[in-house]
Design a protein around this motif. Structure first.
Motif, PDB file in Angstrom:
ATOM      1  N   GLU A  62      17.035  12.253  12.181  1.00 38.43           N
ATOM      2  CA  GLU A  62      18.014  11.549  12.992  1.00 38.43           C
ATOM      3  C   GLU A  62      17.715  10.057  13.086  1.00 38.43           C
ATOM      4  OE1 GLU A  62      18.320  13.414  16.761  1.00 38.43           O
ATOM      5  OE2 GLU A  62      19.013  15.330  15.960  1.00 38.43           O
ATOM      6  N   ASP A  63      16.573   9.632  12.641  1.00 35.98           N
ATOM      7  CA  ASP A  63      16.191   8.232  12.690  1.00 35.98           C
ATOM      8  C   ASP A  63      16.238   7.619  11.298  1.00 35.98           C
ATOM      9  OD1 ASP A  63      15.681   8.472  15.376  1.00 35.98           O
ATOM     10  OD2 ASP A  63      13.523   8.787  15.126  1.00 35.98           O
ATOM     11  N   LYS A  64      16.347   6.309  11.255  1.00 39.95           N
ATOM     12  CA  LYS A  64      16.167   5.609  10.002  1.00 39.95           C
ATOM     13  C   LYS A  64      14.680   5.662   9.658  1.00 39.95           C
ATOM     14  CE  LYS A  64      20.103   2.500  10.408  1.00 39.95           C
ATOM     15  NZ  LYS A  64      20.550   1.073  10.414  1.00 39.95           N
ATOM     16  N   VAL A  65      14.375   5.581   8.374  1.00 42.47           N
ATOM     17  CA  VAL A  65      13.003   5.763   7.914  1.00 42.47           C
ATOM     18  C   VAL A  65      12.425   4.466   7.353  1.00 42.47           C
ATOM     19  CG1 VAL A  65      11.529   6.938   6.225  1.00 42.47           C
ATOM     20  CG2 VAL A  65      13.291   8.223   7.453  1.00 42.47           C
ATOM     21  N   ILE A  66      11.228   4.130   7.822  1.00 42.92           N
ATOM     22  CA  ILE A  66      10.432   3.048   7.245  1.00 42.92           C
ATOM     23  C   ILE A  66       9.272   3.720   6.516  1.00 42.92           C
ATOM     24  CG2 ILE A  66       9.016   1.015   7.685  1.00 42.92           C
ATOM     25  CD1 ILE A  66      10.542   0.701  10.349  1.00 42.92           C
ATOM     26  N   LEU A  67       9.235   3.592   5.195  1.00 42.19           N
ATOM     27  CA  LEU A  67       8.189   4.232   4.401  1.00 42.19           C
ATOM     28  C   LEU A  67       7.126   3.206   4.029  1.00 42.19           C
ATOM     29  CD1 LEU A  67       7.306   6.863   2.957  1.00 42.19           C
ATOM     30  CD2 LEU A  67       8.421   5.959   0.915  1.00 42.19           C
ATOM     31  N   MET A  68       5.887   3.463   4.460  1.00 40.84           N
ATOM     32  CA  MET A  68       4.747   2.615   4.131  1.00 40.84           C
ATOM     33  C   MET A  68       4.039   3.205   2.918  1.00 40.84           C
ATOM     34  SD  MET A  68       4.587   0.248   6.533  1.00 40.84           S
ATOM     35  CE  MET A  68       5.332  -0.061   8.156  1.00 40.84           C
ATOM     36  N   PHE A  69       4.158   2.552   1.782  1.00 42.92           N
ATOM     37  CA  PHE A  69       3.663   3.077   0.515  1.00 42.92           C
ATOM     38  C   PHE A  69       2.530   2.193   0.021  1.00 42.92           C
ATOM     39  CE2 PHE A  69       4.158   3.812  -4.163  1.00 42.92           C
ATOM     40  CZ  PHE A  69       4.030   5.185  -4.164  1.00 42.92           C
ATOM     41  N   GLY A  70       1.270   2.683   0.131  1.00 44.82           N
ATOM     42  CA  GLY A  70       0.159   1.810  -0.214  1.00 44.82           C
ATOM     43  C   GLY A  70      -1.128   2.545  -0.503  1.00 44.82           C
ATOM     44  N   ASP A  71      -2.246   1.812  -0.335  1.00 44.66           N
ATOM     45  CA  ASP A  71      -3.570   2.347  -0.629  1.00 44.66           C
ATOM     46  C   ASP A  71      -4.344   2.593   0.661  1.00 44.66           C
ATOM     47  OD1 ASP A  71      -4.397  -0.275   0.095  1.00 44.66           O
ATOM     48  OD2 ASP A  71      -4.250  -0.938  -1.978  1.00 44.66           O
ATOM     49  N   SER A  72      -5.673   2.362   0.640  1.00 42.14           N
ATOM     50  CA  SER A  72      -6.507   2.690   1.796  1.00 42.14           C
ATOM     51  C   SER A  72      -6.181   1.849   3.029  1.00 42.14           C
ATOM     52  CB  SER A  72      -7.989   2.520   1.447  1.00 42.14           C
ATOM     53  OG  SER A  72      -8.273   1.181   1.073  1.00 42.14           O
ATOM     54  N   LEU A  73      -5.645   0.660   2.831  1.00 39.90           N
ATOM     55  CA  LEU A  73      -5.276  -0.162   3.984  1.00 39.90           C
ATOM     56  C   LEU A  73      -4.151   0.499   4.763  1.00 39.90           C
ATOM     57  CD1 LEU A  73      -5.431  -3.716   2.367  1.00 39.90           C
ATOM     58  CD2 LEU A  73      -7.075  -2.671   3.958  1.00 39.90           C
ATOM     59  N   THR A  74      -3.129   0.952   4.049  1.00 41.45           N
ATOM     60  CA  THR A  74      -2.027   1.654   4.702  1.00 41.45           C
ATOM     61  C   THR A  74      -2.484   2.995   5.255  1.00 41.45           C
ATOM     62  OG1 THR A  74      -0.341   0.582   3.328  1.00 41.45           O
ATOM     63  CG2 THR A  74       0.255   2.689   4.325  1.00 41.45           C
ATOM     64  N   ALA A  75      -3.333   3.692   4.499  1.00 36.81           N
ATOM     65  CA  ALA A  75      -3.807   5.014   4.928  1.00 36.81           C
ATOM     66  C   ALA A  75      -4.672   4.929   6.182  1.00 36.81           C
ATOM     67  CB  ALA A  75      -4.586   5.682   3.799  1.00 36.81           C
ATOM     68  N   GLY A  76      -5.278   3.759   6.434  1.00 40.15           N
ATOM     69  CA  GLY A  76      -6.153   3.614   7.599  1.00 40.15           C
ATOM     70  C   GLY A  76      -7.525   4.195   7.344  1.00 40.15           C
ATOM     71  N   TYR A  77      -8.102   3.871   6.206  1.00 38.85           N
ATOM     72  CA  TYR A  77      -9.404   4.401   5.818  1.00 38.85           C
ATOM     73  C   TYR A  77     -10.449   4.184   6.916  1.00 38.85           C
ATOM     74  CZ  TYR A  77     -13.755   4.940   3.169  1.00 38.85           C
ATOM     75  OH  TYR A  77     -14.992   5.337   2.735  1.00 38.85           O
ATOM     76  N   GLY A  78     -11.156   5.270   7.266  1.00 36.71           N
ATOM     77  CA  GLY A  78     -12.231   5.194   8.246  1.00 36.71           C
ATOM     78  C   GLY A  78     -11.789   5.235   9.694  1.00 36.71           C
ATOM     79  N   LEU A  79     -10.482   5.377   9.929  1.00 41.52           N
ATOM     80  CA  LEU A  79      -9.951   5.363  11.296  1.00 41.52           C
ATOM     81  C   LEU A  79      -9.156   6.630  11.574  1.00 41.52           C
ATOM     82  CD1 LEU A  79      -8.537   1.718  11.400  1.00 41.52           C
ATOM     83  CD2 LEU A  79     -10.762   2.492  12.244  1.00 41.52           C
ATOM     84  N   GLU A  80      -8.902   6.859  12.846  1.00 43.85           N
ATOM     85  CA  GLU A  80      -7.966   7.913  13.221  1.00 43.85           C
ATOM     86  C   GLU A  80      -6.555   7.453  12.829  1.00 43.85           C
ATOM     87  OE1 GLU A  80      -8.751  10.855  14.412  1.00 43.85           O
ATOM     88  OE2 GLU A  80     -10.890  10.338  14.449  1.00 43.85           O
TER      89      GLU A  80
END
Length: 227
Positions: free
Chosen positions: A43-61
């Motif tokens: 029901e919402d518009k979608v913002i897709l974040m497509f990337g590497d470890s920075l986008t994935a949040g490496y080392g974080l919750e």
């Protein structure tokens, strides 16, 4: 300057060597996450974040990574957008090109493309990096001509030579201008080289660092989602 150069050198080494071991597992988890979040976002518009470890949040919750921070900001403003985190540690532009088809098995309104740093570490020819990014942009637009695309700029250390380093940096603004897409000049602005804003490896941003990354992205994303 020396601190920043050292940071970039370490950053490029860790993106692949530190993150690549779990890539297959993360790819599976990323696909499942995208599918689940897509179902929730009907029901919402979608913002897709497509990337590497920075986008994935490496080392974080998950909730500490900048895509989740952006979601909370969007929710606080009452905007009907769902942020989908499709980041994958160790990802290259070639890998991104190969997995873009299943990621886009959903309608996407805003596509944030954050790839290229791992190409720089491997010394991949700049023509190939540029070609892969262009093909990703073309594929996204073919799937949805009305999609808004945001390209995140990246920089690499000078160990590949000054010409390579300079030309790599220029890929992002040149592609943004050519394709008329939105540009984040440097995703790690105000974070790179600051030990207080990076984890113990000296490369990946801390939770506080990700809050700054979120602001860097928001500066470009805000006028898009508030139109």
């Amino acid at each position: 300057m020396r601190s920043f150069t050292l940071f970039l050198t370490l950053f490029m080494m860790i993106l692949i060597s530190g993150c690549g071991d779990n890539k297959k597992k993360e790819a599976s988890e990323s696909e499942e996450s995208v599918q689940q979040e897509s179902a929730q976002a009907q029901e919402d518009k979608v913002i897709l974040m497509f990337g590497d470890s920075l986008t994935a949040g490496y080392g974080l919750e998950e909730q500490e990574a900048f895509p989740a921070i952006l979601q909370r900001k969007i929710d606080s403003l009452g905007l009907a957008y769902k942020v989908v985190n499709a980041g994958l540690s160790g990802e290259t532009t070639s890998g991104g090109r190969n997995r873009i088809d299943w990621v886009l098995k959903q309608n996407v309104d805003v596509f944030v493309l954050e790839l290229g740093a791992n190409d720089g570490l491997r010394g991949i020819p700049l023509s190939e990096t540029r070609k892969n990014l262009q093909e990703i942009i073309d594929f996204v637009r073919a799937e949805n001509p009305d999609v808004e695309i945001v390209l995140a700029g990246m920089q690499i250390p000078p160990n590949m030579g000054q010409n390579y380093t300079s030309e790599f940096k220029n890929i992002f603004p040149e592609l943004a201008e050519k394709n008329k897409v939105h540009l984040i000049p440097f995703l790690l602005e105000d974070v790179a080289g600051n030990p207080d804003l990076n984890q113990q490896d000296g490369i990946h941003p801390t939770a506080e660092g990700h809050r700054i990354l979120a602001e860097n992205v928001w500066e470009v994303l805000k006028p898009i989602v508030q139109e």
